[in-house]
Motif scaffolding. Sequence first.
Motif, mmCIF file in Angstrom:
data_model
loop_
_atom_site.group_PDB
_atom_site.id
_atom_site.type_symbol
_atom_site.label_atom_id
_atom_site.label_comp_id
_atom_site.label_asym_id
_atom_site.label_seq_id
_atom_site.Cartn_x
_atom_site.Cartn_y
_atom_site.Cartn_z
ATOM 1 N N TYR A 20 5.769 -2.615 47.732
ATOM 2 C CA TYR A 20 6.889 -3.551 47.698
ATOM 3 C C TYR A 20 7.473 -3.577 46.288
ATOM 4 N N ARG A 139 8.996 -6.500 53.513
ATOM 5 C CA ARG A 139 9.413 -5.093 53.375
ATOM 6 C C ARG A 139 10.931 -4.981 53.342
ATOM 7 N N GLY A 143 11.281 -3.792 50.028
ATOM 8 C CA GLY A 143 10.774 -2.470 50.388
ATOM 9 C C GLY A 143 11.409 -1.413 49.610
#
Length: 143
Positions: A20, A139, A143
């Motif tokens: 992340y 995410r 992400g």
Amino acid sequence: MDYAYYGWNHGKVLAAANEYEGIKTPQDLYDALSDIWCEATCAPRLRGQWSRENRTLGQCSVTAFLAQDIFGGKVYGILLPEGNYHCYNVVDGCVFDLTSEQFGEKTLNYENNPEQFRENHFAKEEKRQRYLYLKDALRRRNG
């Protein structure tokens, strides 16, 4: 930002994985989750009490296992009077509980608690789904 969760100042914990972007410390994860925690990620039995002002309510296990994915370590649980476990993280001796604010001024005991395992917690499909929702939202955001 001022942090009030337990362990925010208990040593330096760094991400073991770079899955992340921008999540390097528990503080980074807390900041990101503060925008993500919602009624849908709250334990069903507590949803009626959940609010943006008490956003960590009912978020402990899904948050602790997501933090474990990122930082490693183990998840432990404090047995609460109603029989449920409140989950928190320990990484290299550093204890942190990203969802401790839900208890207000109540002091929790973070010593000598049993380890918690995702296999047991995620045996409840609704809890596994809340974890996946939280993970996916993080995410999408980082992400």
